[in-house]
Design a protein around this motif. Structure first.
Motif, PDB file in Angstrom:
ATOM      1  N   GLN A   1      71.398  45.912  28.562  1.00  0.00           N
ATOM      2  CA  GLN A   1      70.783  45.469  29.818  1.00  0.00           C
ATOM      3  C   GLN A   1      71.735  45.378  31.005  1.00  0.00           C
ATOM      4  OE1 GLN A   1      68.540  43.457  27.396  1.00  0.00           O
ATOM      5  NE2 GLN A   1      70.385  42.972  26.273  1.00  0.00           N
TER       6      GLN A   1
ATOM      7  N   ARG B   1      76.414  42.403  18.207  1.00  0.00           N
ATOM      8  CA  ARG B   1      75.181  42.519  18.981  1.00  0.00           C
ATOM      9  C   ARG B   1      74.587  43.904  18.934  1.00  0.00           C
ATOM     10  NH1 ARG B   1      74.632  39.756  24.860  1.00  0.00           N
ATOM     11  NH2 ARG B   1      73.414  38.032  24.045  1.00  0.00           N
TER      12      ARG B   1
ATOM     13  N   VAL C   1      72.603  45.960  15.990  1.00  0.00           N
ATOM     14  CA  VAL C   1      71.156  45.964  15.838  1.00  0.00           C
ATOM     15  C   VAL C   1      70.406  46.062  17.163  1.00  0.00           C
ATOM     16  CG1 VAL C   1      71.043  44.786  13.622  1.00  0.00           C
ATOM     17  CG2 VAL C   1      71.148  43.448  15.717  1.00  0.00           C
ATOM     18  N   GLY C   2      71.044  45.610  18.242  1.00  0.00           N
ATOM     19  CA  GLY C   2      70.324  45.503  19.502  1.00  0.00           C
ATOM     20  C   GLY C   2      70.517  46.649  20.462  1.00  0.00           C
TER      21      GLY C   2
ATOM     22  N   ALA D   1      64.425  42.888  25.093  1.00  0.00           N
ATOM     23  CA  ALA D   1      65.093  42.564  26.358  1.00  0.00           C
ATOM     24  C   ALA D   1      65.002  43.686  27.383  1.00  0.00           C
ATOM     25  CB  ALA D   1      66.558  42.197  26.110  1.00  0.00           C
ATOM     26  N   GLN D   2      64.831  44.918  26.939  1.00  0.00           N
ATOM     27  CA  GLN D   2      64.767  45.998  27.937  1.00  0.00           C
ATOM     28  C   GLN D   2      63.370  46.509  28.251  1.00  0.00           C
ATOM     29  OE1 GLN D   2      68.195  46.903  26.351  1.00  0.00           O
ATOM     30  NE2 GLN D   2      67.243  46.466  24.394  1.00  0.00           N
TER      31      GLN D   2
ATOM     32  N   ALA E   1      64.969  40.531  13.488  1.00  0.00           N
ATOM     33  CA  ALA E   1      66.309  41.030  13.147  1.00  0.00           C
ATOM     34  C   ALA E   1      67.066  41.426  14.409  1.00  0.00           C
ATOM     35  CB  ALA E   1      66.196  42.225  12.207  1.00  0.00           C
ATOM     36  N   ARG E   2      66.361  42.098  15.317  1.00  0.00           N
ATOM     37  CA  ARG E   2      66.997  42.560  16.543  1.00  0.00           C
ATOM     38  C   ARG E   2      67.315  41.433  17.494  1.00  0.00           C
ATOM     39  NH1 ARG E   2      64.923  47.900  19.643  1.00  0.00           N
ATOM     40  NH2 ARG E   2      66.560  49.194  18.771  1.00  0.00           N
TER      41      ARG E   2
ATOM     42  N   ARG F   1      67.456  38.322  17.116  1.00  0.00           N
ATOM     43  CA  ARG F   1      68.306  37.249  16.595  1.00  0.00           C
ATOM     44  C   ARG F   1      69.693  37.309  17.222  1.00  0.00           C
ATOM     45  NH1 ARG F   1      71.973  36.575  12.119  1.00  0.00           N
ATOM     46  NH2 ARG F   1      71.923  38.826  11.881  1.00  0.00           N
ATOM     47  N   VAL F   2      70.206  38.511  17.432  1.00  0.00           N
ATOM     48  CA  VAL F   2      71.522  38.644  18.054  1.00  0.00           C
ATOM     49  C   VAL F   2      71.466  39.332  19.414  1.00  0.00           C
ATOM     50  CG1 VAL F   2      72.878  38.577  15.952  1.00  0.00           C
ATOM     51  CG2 VAL F   2      71.923  40.738  16.718  1.00  0.00           C
ATOM     52  N   GLY F   3      70.455  40.168  19.636  1.00  0.00           N
ATOM     53  CA  GLY F   3      70.451  40.976  20.844  1.00  0.00           C
ATOM     54  C   GLY F   3      69.628  40.432  21.986  1.00  0.00           C
ATOM     55  N   GLY F   4      68.819  39.424  21.720  1.00  0.00           N
ATOM     56  CA  GLY F   4      67.859  38.970  22.714  1.00  0.00           C
ATOM     57  C   GLY F   4      68.436  38.067  23.779  1.00  0.00           C
TER      58      GLY F   4
ATOM     59  N   ARG G   1      67.128  33.936  21.309  1.00  0.00           N
ATOM     60  CA  ARG G   1      68.127  33.792  20.249  1.00  0.00           C
ATOM     61  C   ARG G   1      68.130  32.382  19.685  1.00  0.00           C
ATOM     62  NH1 ARG G   1      72.299  36.362  23.425  1.00  0.00           N
ATOM     63  NH2 ARG G   1      73.393  34.389  23.383  1.00  0.00           N
TER      64      ARG G   1
ATOM     65  N   ARG H   1      67.275  31.270  15.836  1.00  0.00           N
ATOM     66  CA  ARG H   1      68.264  30.525  15.056  1.00  0.00           C
ATOM     67  C   ARG H   1      67.646  29.233  14.516  1.00  0.00           C
ATOM     68  NH1 ARG H   1      73.201  32.017  15.219  1.00  0.00           N
ATOM     69  NH2 ARG H   1      72.683  33.139  17.119  1.00  0.00           N
TER      70      ARG H   1
ATOM     71  N   GLU I   1      66.795  43.722   7.456  1.00  0.00           N
ATOM     72  CA  GLU I   1      67.342  44.717   8.380  1.00  0.00           C
ATOM     73  C   GLU I   1      67.383  46.090   7.741  1.00  0.00           C
ATOM     74  OE1 GLU I   1      71.253  43.699   9.787  1.00  0.00           O
ATOM     75  OE2 GLU I   1      70.521  41.871  10.728  1.00  0.00           O
TER      76      GLU I   1
ATOM     77  N   GLU J   1      65.345  49.405   8.916  1.00  0.00           N
ATOM     78  CA  GLU J   1      66.038  50.622   9.360  1.00  0.00           C
ATOM     79  C   GLU J   1      65.806  51.798   8.413  1.00  0.00           C
ATOM     80  OE1 GLU J   1      67.931  51.054  12.083  1.00  0.00           O
ATOM     81  OE2 GLU J   1      68.201  49.008  12.810  1.00  0.00           O
TER      82      GLU J   1
END
Lengths: 210, 210
Positions: free
Chosen positions: A36, A116, A119-120, B35-36, B115-116, B118-121, B126, B130, B174, B178
């Motif tokens: 982003q 990050r 997976v993201g 997020a995108q 899964a995504r 959790r770390v990328g958002g 996030r 958690r 995950e 995938e």
DNA sequence: ACTTTGAGTGTACGCACGTTCACTGAGTTT
DNA sequence: AAACTCAGTGAACGTGCGTACACTCAAAGT
């Protein structure tokens, strides 16, 4: 000639700008995720005009791949240095836990990026990270296979333990990365957790096979 | 009266639109990450005009939180159903591996989302994930504590094993997410991997403590 | 029969984005 | 000293974005 003498101010400057772009992107990606952030944000933070970005990378995706490469080369250097330390032979588990936490603390941004974007991120970045991690599993398997307790194991078992170790490494790195800044007391508990988990893997594996 | 009779076409329609928004966002998030994706994309895919989005959610962030909630309630329902199956008492590990793979396959989009993000958002998403995972660890610990082999363990040990299980569950989810579409043969190998890891945890833990 | 409510509409706005293009000027080659 | 190279510039473009605002028109409430 030209390329030996006093190291060329022209390409030297170009290299410095490239590093500035990488550093800026890494910094920005920590707070919002690489996917982003915009080309213009990166350029702004690197102190150049947007169009100058294209002198160094064809697209943001290519920048992302360069960051993956940089991150893993950092990680590999650390592992190589750690291997010289004789204590890994006595007690690989405690050593690994120490190295992991230290490494993450020292290059937090790179680890955060990998954790990050693994997976993201964009398709290309994700694939690159997955590939690097697969390589890493194989490399670690080679190191493990030389250890006293493990040298008699079947190759595929070593590979599987290596995979478990790397998976745990990633999880623990995530934890250190997410560790609140003002709480260094958590560090030891993460370390202890990592040690326990690794011991669990080794002990469980040995006994299960017997 | 008003609220019992024939279930009100007004709020019924609103609920249907809300679900359309959630479904559209979940679908879009699978390919690019939550997020995108933009509010306008979601509205377009849900078949409404952008401004109508605000009748249901204050912001994309709030939509994200709703998706987290939805994902975990799906997961919880599955676990609850699985617990009724008597085979979990005989062989909780095989049962868990089966349930996990089945559940992920059935609600791939929700698991992929968790899964995504959790770390990328975003920060808020996030944190919510958690928190749900922490809850989940505690819930699983309660289930585990009732099992024959485990009922004598110390509470904090059960909690730690539960944490390891959930962490592995996330990792395996995950992997299933995938998993390339045309390769159902990988499914069994992921399941076998999950079984081994769980056995490892249980065996290793018991022996280590003895 | 009437008023009220509120989900969904359509226009319009200012903004940041990626990318194009012709350019400048210092560093390098000849 | 003249010619060339190329990292960095600055203006301009078309696009998609979030959000504001005034609106419509059935369903729900009276």
């Amino acid at each position: 000639m030209t390329e030996s003498a006093q190291a060329a101010s022209r390409q030297e400057q170009k290299g410095r700008t490239r590093q500035a772009i990488l550093a800026a992107a890494l910094e920005l990606a920590q707070h919002q995720g690489f996917a982003q952030i915009s080309l213009r944000q990166v350029a702004r933070a690197a102190g150049i005009v947007p169009t100058a970005f294209y002198r160094h990378f064809e697209s943001m995706d290519e920048l992302g791949l360069a960051l993956v490469e940089q991150s893993f080369s950092t990680l590999r250097r650390m592992i190589r240095e750690a291997q010289r330390d004789p204590k890994v032979f006595d007690n690989i588990i405690d050593a690994a836990a120490d190295v992991l936490v230290e490494a993450v603390k020292q290059s937090k941004a790179h680890f955060a990026f990998v954790a990050r974007e693994r997976v993201g991120g964009s398709e290309a970045v994700r694939r690159a990270i997955r590939h690097e991690l697969d390589l890493f599993v194989s490399e670690l398997a080679v190191v493990l296979a030389r250890l006293p307790n493990i040298e008699s194991w079947a190759t595929e078992d070593v590979q599987m333990v290596s995979r478990l170790f790397v998976r745990n490494m990633v999880s623990n790195a995530e934890e250190v990365v997410e560790m609140p800044d003002g709480r260094p007391d958590l560090e030891e508990s993460i370390k202890e957790g990592a040690r326990r988990q690794m011991r669990l893997i080794v002990v469980g594996f040995r006994d299960w096979r017997s």
